[in-house]
Design a protein around this motif. Sequence first.
Motif: not given
Length: 56
Positions: A9-12, A36-52
């Motif tokens: 979220s912070l990267k986004e 590009a940073r927004q995309v990277e942040g979105n991917v990381q956030k989605t990964y975190g959502d999946a882990k959760e």
Amino acid sequence: MNKDQVKGSLKEAAGKVQEKTGELTGNKSQELKGAARQVEGNVQKTYGDAKEAAKD
């Protein structure tokens, strides 16, 4: 929330600011880096959502 969700979220948010700054100053390089940073942040956030979700 886990650390990937927070960091993503912070990267986004930082990417949005960087992109807008590049847009306002006419700096295409900064615009692209921000996008590009927004995309990277979105991917990381989605990964975190999946882990959760897997934790539940």
